[in-house]
Design an enzyme around this catalytic site. Sequence first.
Site, PDB file in Angstrom:
ATOM      1  N   HIS A  94       0.818  -1.220   0.000  1.00 23.24           N
ATOM      2  CA  HIS A  94       0.000   0.000   0.000  1.00 23.24           C
ATOM      3  C   HIS A  94       0.846   1.262   0.000  1.00 23.24           C
ATOM      4  O   HIS A  94       1.953   1.297   0.545  1.00 23.24           O
ATOM      5  CB  HIS A  94      -1.012  -0.005   1.149  1.00 23.24           C
ATOM      6  CG  HIS A  94      -0.450  -0.059   2.530  1.00 23.24           C
ATOM      7  ND1 HIS A  94      -0.083   1.067   3.232  1.00 23.24           N
ATOM      8  CD2 HIS A  94      -0.217  -1.096   3.367  1.00 23.24           C
ATOM      9  CE1 HIS A  94       0.342   0.718   4.434  1.00 23.24           C
ATOM     10  NE2 HIS A  94       0.293  -0.597   4.547  1.00 23.24           N
ATOM     11  N   ASP A  96      -0.284   4.368   1.062  1.00 25.26           N
ATOM     12  CA  ASP A  96      -0.552   5.323   2.145  1.00 25.26           C
ATOM     13  C   ASP A  96       0.228   4.976   3.410  1.00 25.26           C
ATOM     14  O   ASP A  96       0.661   3.834   3.599  1.00 25.26           O
ATOM     15  CB  ASP A  96      -2.059   5.402   2.449  1.00 25.26           C
ATOM     16  CG  ASP A  96      -2.676   4.056   2.794  1.00 25.26           C
ATOM     17  OD1 ASP A  96      -2.241   3.026   2.238  1.00 25.26           O
ATOM     18  OD2 ASP A  96      -3.588   4.014   3.640  1.00 25.26           O
ATOM     19  N   ASP A 127       6.231   0.145   7.040  1.00 28.92           N
ATOM     20  CA  ASP A 127       4.805  -0.018   6.710  1.00 28.92           C
ATOM     21  C   ASP A 127       4.396   1.019   5.682  1.00 28.92           C
ATOM     22  O   ASP A 127       4.016   2.110   6.044  1.00 28.92           O
ATOM     23  CB  ASP A 127       3.982   0.124   8.000  1.00 28.92           C
ATOM     24  CG  ASP A 127       2.501  -0.052   7.767  1.00 28.92           C
ATOM     25  OD1 ASP A 127       2.117  -0.548   6.697  1.00 28.92           O
ATOM     26  OD2 ASP A 127       1.723   0.335   8.657  1.00 28.92           O
ATOM     27  N   GLU A 161      -5.094   1.803   2.593  1.00 27.72           N
ATOM     28  CA  GLU A 161      -5.058   0.574   3.393  1.00 27.72           C
ATOM     29  C   GLU A 161      -5.213   0.877   4.870  1.00 27.72           C
ATOM     30  O   GLU A 161      -5.788   0.096   5.610  1.00 27.72           O
ATOM     31  CB  GLU A 161      -3.733  -0.168   3.152  1.00 27.72           C
ATOM     32  CG  GLU A 161      -3.696  -1.576   3.726  1.00 27.72           C
ATOM     33  CD  GLU A 161      -3.253  -1.646   5.185  1.00 27.72           C
ATOM     34  OE1 GLU A 161      -3.490  -2.670   5.829  1.00 27.72           O
ATOM     35  OE2 GLU A 161      -2.673  -0.659   5.677  1.00 27.72           O
ATOM     36  N   GLU A 162      -4.704   2.028   5.294  1.00 23.97           N
ATOM     37  CA  GLU A 162      -4.616   2.290   6.725  1.00 23.97           C
ATOM     38  C   GLU A 162      -5.962   2.631   7.378  1.00 23.97           C
ATOM     39  O   GLU A 162      -6.124   2.459   8.583  1.00 23.97           O
ATOM     40  CB  GLU A 162      -3.610   3.418   7.003  1.00 23.97           C
ATOM     41  CG  GLU A 162      -2.167   3.065   6.627  1.00 23.97           C
ATOM     42  CD  GLU A 162      -1.574   1.982   7.522  1.00 23.97           C
ATOM     43  OE1 GLU A 162      -2.262   1.507   8.430  1.00 23.97           O
ATOM     44  OE2 GLU A 162      -0.419   1.613   7.285  1.00 23.97           O
ATOM     45  N   ASP A 189       3.254  -7.188   4.460  1.00 25.52           N
ATOM     46  CA  ASP A 189       2.866  -6.087   5.346  1.00 25.52           C
ATOM     47  C   ASP A 189       2.664  -6.593   6.765  1.00 25.52           C
ATOM     48  O   ASP A 189       1.744  -6.184   7.465  1.00 25.52           O
ATOM     49  CB  ASP A 189       1.582  -5.432   4.809  1.00 25.52           C
ATOM     50  CG  ASP A 189       1.291  -4.107   5.484  1.00 25.52           C
ATOM     51  OD1 ASP A 189       2.217  -3.533   6.075  1.00 25.52           O
ATOM     52  OD2 ASP A 189       0.135  -3.653   5.422  1.00 25.52           O
TER      53      ASP A 189
HETATM   54 ZN   LIG Z   1       0.590  -1.586   6.380  1.00 23.09          ZN
END
Ligand SMILES: [Zn+2]
Length: 408
Positions: A94, A96, A127, A161-162, A189
């Site tokens: 991801h 973001d 991340d 995603e977050e 992730d």
């Molecule tokens: Zn993540």
Amino acid sequence: MTEQETIKKWLSGQRENMVSLQTKLTACQALAPESGGDGELRKCELLEKELAALGFPAGERFDAPDSRVPSGIRPNLIVTIPGKTDNVVWIMTHLDVVPPGDSSKWETDPWTVVEKDGKLYGRGVEDNQQGLVSSVFAALSFLKTKIVPELTIKLLFVADEEVGSTYGIQYLLDNHDLFTQSDFIVIPDGGDPEGAQIEIAEKNILWLKFTTKGVQAHASRPDQGVNAHLAGCALALALNSLEKHFDLRDPLFEPDRCTMQPTKKETNVPNINTIPGDDIFYLDCRILPRYPLAQVLKEIARVARDIESQYGVSISWKEEQSVESKATPTDAPVVAALGKAIQAIYGVSAQLVGVGGGTVASYLRNAGYNAVVWSRMDGTAHQPNEHCVVEYLAGDAAVMAMLMLGEA
Ligand SMILES: [Zn+2]
């Protein structure tokens, strides 16, 4: 040299380029509108530019409309490298990141990558840019060495995603026909410092709000009231003891059993000398996948009716969240193939694990696709001074490349 050795050797020379990509991506803040940001478009465009400069073919964009960001779109990007076969391996990461949080807890500027003792520091370096950069260089290793992978490689870079995946993977699943059931889907992730754990399942989640109604009275006259707080306490204890009712164990998970924990408590009366007529608390249940939530809810109703008759209160409840997740089967081909690649590169046996719930893999699994979450990481996501071990970038890229090569 074997193809494996050629690729490993090429990857081992990419340290500087990997750190450089990490640095550029970190400087390009990609925060969701919920976090006060303007989305991922600039970061996606930067990535597209960098990929082109590295020699990748142009990718395909699947933008989700979102009027809350100035550009009006949340970008999702797919880059494909054809393999010898049409069998596909997806590496999904991801774009973001989460906000830095309390800036006083950071020792360096979160948006400027700093390298210290073999680690990169910055928001997003672990991340999810570690996985992102590893996937880019894994795919690039084939372009640069001119080795054709067995599997067709698809790098998927998603938005959002977050804070929920509505404009990311959920959008793609709802609006585009991208995946097939035989695809390998790896989401780098999450993981452990050995790179051994492959996450294949999550517990079902049930969050409930319980409202207990009694009769308010002076605290000296419990005989004239019905203490809702007391009944609420009994209810919380009885619900918690359902952990013993749903008593099967599954070693995939830690803890290996269902958990039903009273958590948040709303305030009732402001003073000590009043018996409360209302009581509100919440229950967080993490249920092994083998128990359908309907079965759990049935038991909860039985317990609540029991407390009602014992204490003379009325109890109602509301589902705040209810998610049932399918698991990726332990014998899914992606699990075995990834396990072999991990063994080949890191020399450890893969360990299958389940988690307490709430990863992005569940969207794919619930849509019928066998997604696994794996990477080698220290686990500093969302923390101040988030870091990524530089060595893991090339290591994880090598594992991904072995999987793509198809002969791990
Ligand atoms: Zn993540």
